[in-house]
Design an enzyme around this catalytic site. Sequence first.
Site, mmCIF file in Angstrom:
data_model
loop_
_atom_site.group_PDB
_atom_site.id
_atom_site.type_symbol
_atom_site.label_atom_id
_atom_site.label_comp_id
_atom_site.label_asym_id
_atom_site.label_seq_id
_atom_site.Cartn_x
_atom_site.Cartn_y
_atom_site.Cartn_z
ATOM 1 N NE ARG A 1 -9.236 2.708 -3.420
ATOM 2 C CZ ARG A 1 -8.695 1.939 -2.477
ATOM 3 N NH1 ARG A 1 -9.179 1.961 -1.249
ATOM 4 N NH2 ARG A 1 -7.682 1.150 -2.754
ATOM 5 C CB ILE A 2 -11.507 -1.816 -7.838
ATOM 6 C CG1 ILE A 2 -10.154 -1.092 -7.695
ATOM 7 C CG2 ILE A 2 -11.595 -2.497 -9.196
ATOM 8 C CD1 ILE A 2 -8.954 -2.013 -7.694
ATOM 9 C CB CYS B 1 -9.816 -7.543 -12.468
ATOM 10 S SG CYS B 1 -10.231 -7.725 -14.202
ATOM 11 N NE ARG C 1 -3.159 -9.207 -5.304
ATOM 12 C CZ ARG C 1 -3.199 -8.066 -5.981
ATOM 13 N NH1 ARG C 1 -3.858 -8.015 -7.134
ATOM 14 N NH2 ARG C 1 -2.596 -6.994 -5.510
ATOM 15 C CG ASP D 1 -5.861 -8.796 -15.295
ATOM 16 O OD1 ASP D 1 -5.202 -8.774 -16.357
ATOM 17 O OD2 ASP D 1 -5.557 -8.111 -14.294
ATOM 18 C CD GLU E 1 -0.430 -13.172 -12.280
ATOM 19 O OE1 GLU E 1 0.147 -12.088 -12.434
ATOM 20 O OE2 GLU E 1 -1.600 -13.282 -11.890
ATOM 21 C CG HIS F 1 -1.599 -9.241 -13.115
ATOM 22 N ND1 HIS F 1 -1.177 -9.931 -12.010
ATOM 23 C CD2 HIS F 1 -2.229 -8.132 -12.635
ATOM 24 C CE1 HIS F 1 -1.534 -9.280 -10.910
ATOM 25 N NE2 HIS F 1 -2.171 -8.188 -11.268
ATOM 26 C CB ILE F 2 -3.057 -6.083 -18.849
ATOM 27 C CG1 ILE F 2 -4.380 -6.697 -19.327
ATOM 28 C CG2 ILE F 2 -1.857 -6.855 -19.384
ATOM 29 C CD1 ILE F 2 -4.592 -6.605 -20.831
ATOM 30 C CB ALA F 3 -6.357 -5.022 -13.894
ATOM 31 C CB SER F 4 -2.821 -1.363 -13.055
ATOM 32 O OG SER F 4 -1.650 -2.148 -13.225
#
Length: 788
Positions: A577-578, A673, A675, A699, A704, A722-725
Amino acid sequence: MSSPPGPIHFFQIVNETSLQNGELRIRRSFVSEHWQGISSPVLLVLPNGSEWKMDWEKRDADVCFVQGWKEFAEFYSLEKEQVLMFKYEGKSRFNVIILGRSGLEREYPLLNGTLEAEGSGNSKRPNSPLRKKRRTNTEEEARFNEYSHNARPRDRDGRRIFLKSEASNNVEAPKHAESSSALERARAFSSKNLWFYRRMRPAYINNYLLFRAEDYVTQEERKENEFLSLWVTDESRPWHAKISKHDNNGQIMLTTGWKQFVRDNNLKLNDVCVFEKTRNSEGLSFRVIIYRATQESTNIPSQDYKRRGRASKWTEDQFTIALKQSQTKRSAHIPYGFAKKYLQKAKALTLQIGNRIWEIKLDYYPRHSYARLSSGWDKFVKDCNLKEADECTFQLIDRENFVFDPVSIEVWNPNGKYRVVSTKPMPGTRWINLLIQQDCRVEICTQKKTILSVEDIIQLIGDKCDGVIGQLTEDWGEELFKALSRAGGKAFSNMAVGYNNVDVNVATKYGVAVGNTPGVLTETTAELAASLTLAAARRIVEADEFMRAGLYDGWLPHLFVGNLLKGQTVGVIGAGRIGSAYARMMVEGFKMNLIYFDLYQSTRLEKFVTAYGEFLKANGEKPVTWKRASSMDEVLQQADIISLHPVLDKTTYHLVNKERLSKMKKEAILINCSRGPVIDEAALVDHLRENPMFRVGLDVFEDEPYMKPGLSEMKNAIVVPHIASASKWTREGMATLAALNVLGKIKGYPVWFDANRVEPFLNENAPPPAASPSIVNAKALGLPVSKL
């Protein structure tokens, strides 16, 4: 000046100066004609029998009431433009009536009548010193009577004492039906113990409470107790109020601590409190029953439906404080039982969160069953951004040095049937409201720790917990699922589409459903990947730093020359999907050709690129093309831009390593973006250092929240946390889906038939379906699937 031949009346208007300066100037005409022979102090007598001593001073032609006036004005809540009617009876004695701004007589909160031994049972009520007309309607009198007790106090000879009081007789009593109801309910109270009631007036709300010392607190008790304890039903700790004696009328005042009791229990004008004297080996105590003027009845503090917490409590090695308004300032009460067991030798407590430490003074009063945190508490509250109605749990981690690990909690709907814990505050409030509407008590950990430890989360779960909403930074394995199962938990949901931080097999073993949040972050994640692509291609971050450093002297031909995207080839690893959404954005937005690798053919993506190519051709432009690569290496070798979108498992760990980096073009751009561990980060740092025209946009990171040494120094690397969402709509949607995953399992709902079709759950104009949006171990648990 001459003394008056008989009683004489005069009035005095209360002005702002008399209230601010704490003194009342007496009408000069009365002073000039009648003040001779009047000594200091004078005695002011109210219609209810209360007596106030008032010192006066002579100032040229004026006389002013000074000592005692300020207390009188505060007690009766005098305001400017009110009128005092004085009647001088001689011998320095004045009878006084208080008139409100409307011209009607005010009610008097204190009834300090005389006492007589029990006789016929009829108490003769003295006539008002200024009025002759008398009202005998006992129902109206009850509106003004401040005391009611069925267990009467006794004198030293053991005879019962009756209180003589006077009703307000000259004016019609105010028709407060609700307040009267509260008063009637208070009067109906029954107990074998001594008790009295007080209806809340401005003086009681804003200043202090008074009651008759000789009736309810003996001289011996006053000598032994500096404070008395006030216990409210359903509260596990008392409030403590200092006992003082009023200088003018000899009444007992509850001073220090009384205002806190008023605030914490949300007392309002015309509420009625019954004070029942109780036996307590630790000191002088009263049980308080509160009758609300605006409610049918209640014995507990009035609470905001959403934002009030539980009373303070304690268990083995930990205690919890439910913060109320006063406790978010200078001090906070802690459960006395805990202090008695663990803290008798402590002078201060050490609160430790990570590397931060706060030293908080402990005030311990065993005589009064009372303990509190004082000096240093306000700084802790400020630093941790604690607010009213938050809860804070303190875990004792070092008994010898009294060191605690605090965890703060925000509580919504405290009386809810089901307890749901969120390990982090989440965006929006819809998720909270959906849980509340289904009778859930919601507890949100507001601890300033980015990543909670297993011990922290076990502490949050506690003894009873129906479900937990967690984050992908937490390690959900054997310990946590065992603790959740032991507490009666049925569900856990990640606020994330991924769940590689969760041991699903262990959760299944303990019968815990595991939820995730797919279908809501596709576009926003693809947008960030596209943003990183543009930033890397056009060297935006480097140029920004250059400008901010003041290095720009003017335009230069070679200044920050980057890569053109149009006509280049974008490579996608993982066309789910992404990955497909990102590919569409780059193909349609920048007319790039596509090459992708996936174990499964993406027919929809291929059709989209084909249709867009035909559209361009029809308009006289060069069409875009697509190709499904036979291997990942083929993508790496041919693409100018490579964006990674695989799942993380054993087969994709270090998917991009030193060998594969060497196969990419020297000026290629790599975007991740998905893992962090998909890339061998140490090998990437070396490749960036050796190939300065190679650029990367990250990202996520292998370890992490940490980066491998050297990555932060690379100018050809763009890194974001880690701001993809992190778009408002997406994060609020993720919170909603996570909450509904937990709620669905608690309520026994089926699992939604398609985890990627989540629009019905995100429609704020309609109730969500009665289903769990996405449970990854639904099949293993044998959960039914929705047929909607």
